[in-house]
Design a protein around this motif. Structure first.
Motif, PDB file in Angstrom:
ATOM      1  N   PRO A  31      18.394   4.117  -1.341  1.00 52.25           N
ATOM      2  CA  PRO A  31      17.546   2.953  -1.573  1.00 52.25           C
ATOM      3  C   PRO A  31      16.278   2.945  -0.724  1.00 52.25           C
ATOM      4  O   PRO A  31      15.288   2.325  -1.082  1.00 52.25           O
ATOM      5  CB  PRO A  31      18.445   1.775  -1.227  1.00 52.25           C
ATOM      6  N   VAL A  32      16.288   3.644   0.393  1.00 56.21           N
ATOM      7  CA  VAL A  32      15.115   3.663   1.259  1.00 56.21           C
ATOM      8  C   VAL A  32      13.960   4.399   0.596  1.00 56.21           C
ATOM      9  O   VAL A  32      12.811   3.979   0.662  1.00 56.21           O
ATOM     10  CB  VAL A  32      15.462   4.297   2.626  1.00 56.21           C
ATOM     11  N   THR A  33      14.255   5.502  -0.084  1.00 58.31           N
ATOM     12  CA  THR A  33      13.192   6.286  -0.697  1.00 58.31           C
ATOM     13  C   THR A  33      12.644   5.624  -1.953  1.00 58.31           C
ATOM     14  O   THR A  33      11.589   5.995  -2.429  1.00 58.31           O
ATOM     15  CB  THR A  33      13.683   7.685  -1.053  1.00 58.31           C
ATOM     16  N   ARG A  34      13.365   4.646  -2.500  1.00 63.15           N
ATOM     17  CA  ARG A  34      12.924   4.019  -3.732  1.00 63.15           C
ATOM     18  C   ARG A  34      12.096   2.767  -3.462  1.00 63.15           C
ATOM     19  O   ARG A  34      11.683   2.092  -4.378  1.00 63.15           O
ATOM     20  CB  ARG A  34      14.126   3.696  -4.604  1.00 63.15           C
ATOM     21  N   THR A  36       8.905   0.666  -2.813  1.00 57.98           N
ATOM     22  CA  THR A  36       7.486   0.871  -3.109  1.00 57.98           C
ATOM     23  C   THR A  36       6.649   0.505  -1.900  1.00 57.98           C
ATOM     24  O   THR A  36       6.993  -0.389  -1.129  1.00 57.98           O
ATOM     25  CB  THR A  36       7.046   0.014  -4.309  1.00 57.98           C
ATOM     26  N   GLU A  37       5.540   1.192  -1.758  1.00 58.52           N
ATOM     27  CA  GLU A  37       4.664   0.912  -0.630  1.00 58.52           C
ATOM     28  C   GLU A  37       3.769  -0.274  -0.952  1.00 58.52           C
ATOM     29  O   GLU A  37       3.482  -0.560  -2.115  1.00 58.52           O
ATOM     30  CB  GLU A  37       3.826   2.136  -0.298  1.00 58.52           C
ATOM     31  N   ASN A  38       3.327  -0.955   0.079  1.00 53.24           N
ATOM     32  CA  ASN A  38       2.436  -2.091  -0.081  1.00 53.24           C
ATOM     33  C   ASN A  38       1.033  -1.560  -0.351  1.00 53.24           C
ATOM     34  O   ASN A  38       0.442  -0.877   0.477  1.00 53.24           O
ATOM     35  CB  ASN A  38       2.451  -2.952   1.192  1.00 53.24           C
ATOM     36  N   LYS A  39       0.489  -1.848  -1.529  1.00 54.20           N
ATOM     37  CA  LYS A  39      -0.817  -1.317  -1.918  1.00 54.20           C
ATOM     38  C   LYS A  39      -1.954  -1.949  -1.118  1.00 54.20           C
ATOM     39  O   LYS A  39      -3.008  -1.356  -0.953  1.00 54.20           O
ATOM     40  CB  LYS A  39      -1.066  -1.557  -3.405  1.00 54.20           C
ATOM     41  N   LYS A  40      -1.747  -3.172  -0.621  1.00 52.39           N
ATOM     42  CA  LYS A  40      -2.816  -3.856   0.100  1.00 52.39           C
ATOM     43  C   LYS A  40      -2.885  -3.451   1.573  1.00 52.39           C
ATOM     44  O   LYS A  40      -3.909  -3.636   2.210  1.00 52.39           O
ATOM     45  CB  LYS A  40      -2.605  -5.370   0.015  1.00 52.39           C
ATOM     46  N   ALA A  41      -1.804  -2.906   2.102  1.00 52.65           N
ATOM     47  CA  ALA A  41      -1.768  -2.551   3.521  1.00 52.65           C
ATOM     48  C   ALA A  41      -2.513  -1.243   3.751  1.00 52.65           C
ATOM     49  O   ALA A  41      -2.510  -0.340   2.909  1.00 52.65           O
ATOM     50  CB  ALA A  41      -0.328  -2.414   3.988  1.00 52.65           C
ATOM     51  N   TYR A  42      -3.162  -1.128   4.909  1.00 51.46           N
ATOM     52  CA  TYR A  42      -3.871   0.092   5.275  1.00 51.46           C
ATOM     53  C   TYR A  42      -2.857   1.131   5.728  1.00 51.46           C
ATOM     54  O   TYR A  42      -1.987   0.864   6.542  1.00 51.46           O
ATOM     55  CB  TYR A  42      -4.861  -0.187   6.395  1.00 51.46           C
TER      56      TYR A  42
END
Length: 68
Positions: A31-34, A36-42
């Motif tokens: 579950p960790v690899t799935r 999603t990254e935060n698109k707004k964060a640098y």
């Protein structure tokens, strides 16, 4: 046939046994690899493309072949 006893009234040992039977692992899914990254964060680890206007040298723009 056993008499039905509500879960809350079972002993802690029996509750733990039932809980362990209900639990399962994720198998091959992580579950960790799935996540999603935060698109707004640098993201400072992201490789940024160099701009074509970056100053690599004083005369990088005028690279003319030497003519004699």
């Amino acid at each position: 046939m056993e008499k039905f006893i509500p879960f809350e009234k079972l002993s802690k040992k029996k509750q733990r046994e039932i809980n362990n039977l209900k639990r399962s692992d994720w198998g091959s899914l992580n579950p960790v690899t799935r996540k999603t990254e935060n698109k707004k964060a640098y993201n400072r680890k992201k490789r940024h493309r160099p701009s074509e206007y970056e100053n690599d040298g004083a005369f990088n723009i005028l690279q003319l072949p030497f003519v004699q």
